[in-house]
Scaffold this active site. Structure first.
Site, PDB file in Angstrom:
ATOM      1  N   HIS A  21       0.927  -1.219   0.043  1.00 18.46           N
ATOM      2  CA  HIS A  21       0.107  -0.144  -0.175  1.00 18.46           C
ATOM      3  C   HIS A  21       0.750   1.240   0.037  1.00 18.46           C
ATOM      4  CE1 HIS A  21      -4.086  -1.723   1.329  1.00 18.46           C
ATOM      5  NE2 HIS A  21      -3.657  -2.454   0.407  1.00 18.46           N
ATOM      6  N   TYR A  52      -9.090   5.572   7.474  1.00 20.97           N
ATOM      7  CA  TYR A  52      -9.257   5.816   8.781  1.00 20.97           C
ATOM      8  C   TYR A  52     -10.240   7.161   8.877  1.00 20.97           C
ATOM      9  CZ  TYR A  52      -4.981   3.433   9.785  1.00 20.97           C
ATOM     10  OH  TYR A  52      -3.852   2.370   9.956  1.00 20.97           O
ATOM     11  N   PRO A  86      -3.943   0.665  18.597  1.00 21.22           N
ATOM     12  CA  PRO A  86      -3.810   0.109  17.313  1.00 21.22           C
ATOM     13  C   PRO A  86      -3.950   1.419  16.254  1.00 21.22           C
ATOM     14  CG  PRO A  86      -6.174  -0.465  18.024  1.00 21.22           C
ATOM     15  CD  PRO A  86      -5.378   0.185  19.199  1.00 21.22           C
ATOM     16  N   TYR A 131       3.926   6.759   9.845  1.00 19.42           N
ATOM     17  CA  TYR A 131       3.300   5.633   9.426  1.00 19.42           C
ATOM     18  C   TYR A 131       4.194   4.517   8.905  1.00 19.42           C
ATOM     19  CZ  TYR A 131      -0.829   3.036   8.397  1.00 19.42           C
ATOM     20  OH  TYR A 131      -1.788   1.969   8.369  1.00 19.42           O
TER      21      TYR A 131
END
Ligand code: APR
Ligand code: PHB
Length: 389
Positions: free
Chosen positions: A73, A200, A292, A383
């Site tokens: 990704h 998200y 998470p 990230y």
């Protein structure tokens, strides 16, 4: 009495990966696991790997299936106020993440360890660690008998509820903790994902996340009350609520289907300092927990394993302890940055209370992100994972 160089408590990703990397360095270990092999293999957990974690799995020679089955990704989406903003990981940092379930990693590692004839003891009960200041011994109960294992070092890879951290006197450590007033309700379903990349979503009704395991298997999460009961969430209610919390285009992409698994997990941040107590080293979830949202749990565990196996390899090769001595400091620096990022990402995407001021601040922050390459780059850098120093 048995004897090994490194006694590893816990056969989660941390313990299995450490034993595999040590094995490749010619270092002998025994893994002691409380649960059965089937139980360990069946746990469903996160699934996003930083490039550094992918590299480590390759170094450990357990990356082949991951390379062929993972989804790479290059970005993910942030939904808020009916908008969707893409965080272009590749464009902003040159890096990308891999989608490959922790369940699969555990399987690959267990298979590799088994094939190498590794000493792995499942259903080892009442594990107790002694003598960590000089000559460690690990005692455990198996098949109705008490066994003793002498070792040079103990690796506490036994998760948040494990015994290793608890065997250190409270006054020798400092624990830092932050609870969040909500949990995540997760489901796994054999339906195609809502979109090609993760989403998200910040929504007035609460956070939602669209994730996946493969082109035919989806993983979704909803922010829920801490004490929510699973029986109050039949599949139809989950799918309805998920679609309400997503930007319209993503909601339209959701395919519903029966859930294969459904669970609720509380969110917390936790760090213990230091990570080393004499000849005991804490690794992974035994030493730190992050919410998470940032997808950091497994990656942080892999980071600890990388530093520890290199330190042990140096010790057994040269007798030098300098890398063992710097384990705690080196890992904690990176851990705290991931704790910060996971806390921030949670803070900006979840609903905290009926406080409209707070919600406006979140929207302002996301709106700023949407228009600032600098702000987006910071999110992307964190990230894909910060470097090791
Ligand atoms: N004796 C032996 N084994 C134990 C004991 C004990 N007293 N207590 C716990 N264990 C085992 C658990 O059964 C589990 O298999 O230790 C293992 C710990 O595994 P994880 O909790 O998966 O922790 P870790 O290997 O550090 O993995 C970190 O997993 O939880 C996720 O978000 C986390 O993705 C991250 C990764
Ligand atoms: C998951 O797929 O389980 C997942 C993905 C991203 C997260 C957390 C969990 O941030």
């Amino acid at each position: 009495m048995g004897r090994t160089q490194v006694a590893i408590v816990g056969a989660g990703p941390s313990g299995l990966l450490l034993s595999q990397l040590l094995h490749l360095q010619g270092i002998d270990s025994v893994v002691l696991e409380r649960s059965s092999r089937e139980h360990v293999a069946g746990r469903i957990r996160a699934g996003i790997l930083e490039p550094g974690t992918v590299d480590l799995l390759l170094q450990a020679k357990v990356g082949e299936r991951m390379l062929s089955e993972r989804l790479v990704h290059d970005g993910f989406a942030l939904g808020f106020a009916g908008r969707s903003v893409r965080v272009d990981l590749k464009g902003l940092t040159g890096g990308a993440v891999s989608v490959y379930g922790q369940t699969e990693i555990t399987k690959d590692l267990t298979d590799a360890r088994m094939a190498a004839g590794a000493a792995m003891i499942f259903e080892a009960r009442e594990v107790a660690v002694e003598g960590i200041d000089s000559r460690p011994t690990v005692r455990y109960l198996q098949g109705g008998r008490v066994h003793e294992l002498r070792c040079d070092f103990v690796a506490g890879c036994d998760g948040y509820h494990g015994v290793c951290r608890q065997s250190v006197p409270r006054e020798s450590m400092q624990c830092f903790e932050r609870g969040y007033p909500f949990g995540w309700l997760g489901i796994l379903a054999d339906v195609p994902p809502a979109a090609q990349e993760l989403i998200y979503s910040n929504h007035e009704r609460g956070f939602a996340l669209c994730s996946m395991r493969s082109p035919t298997r989806s993983r979704y999460y909803l922010q829920c009350e801490l004490h929510e009961k699973l029986e109050h969430w039949p599949d139809e209610r989950f799918w309805d609520e998920l679609r309400r919390r997503l930007p319209a285009s993503a909601a339209a992409g959701v395919t519903c289907g029966p859930s294969l698994e459904k669970s609720i997990a509380p969110l917390r941040s936790f760090v213990v300092e230091p990570l080393r107590f004499g000849r005991l080293f804490l690794v992974g979830d035994a030493a730190h927990i992050v919410p998470p949202t940032g997808a950091k749990g497994l990656n942080l565990a892999a980071g600890d394993v990388r530093v520890l196996y290199q330190a042990l390899a140096e010790y057994y090769r040269t007798g030098r302890e300098n890398l063992l001595e710097s384990y705690s400091e080196k890992c904690l620096r990176r851990i705290w940055r991931a704790v910060r990022f996971s806390w921030w990402f949670t803070s900006v995407t979840h609903r905290f209370s009926d406080d409209p001021f707070n919600h406006r601040l979140q929207l302002a922050e996301l709106d700023y992100l949407a228009e600032s390459t600098a702000a987006l780059t910071s999110v992307a850098e964190n990230y894909v994972g910060l470097p090791f120093k």
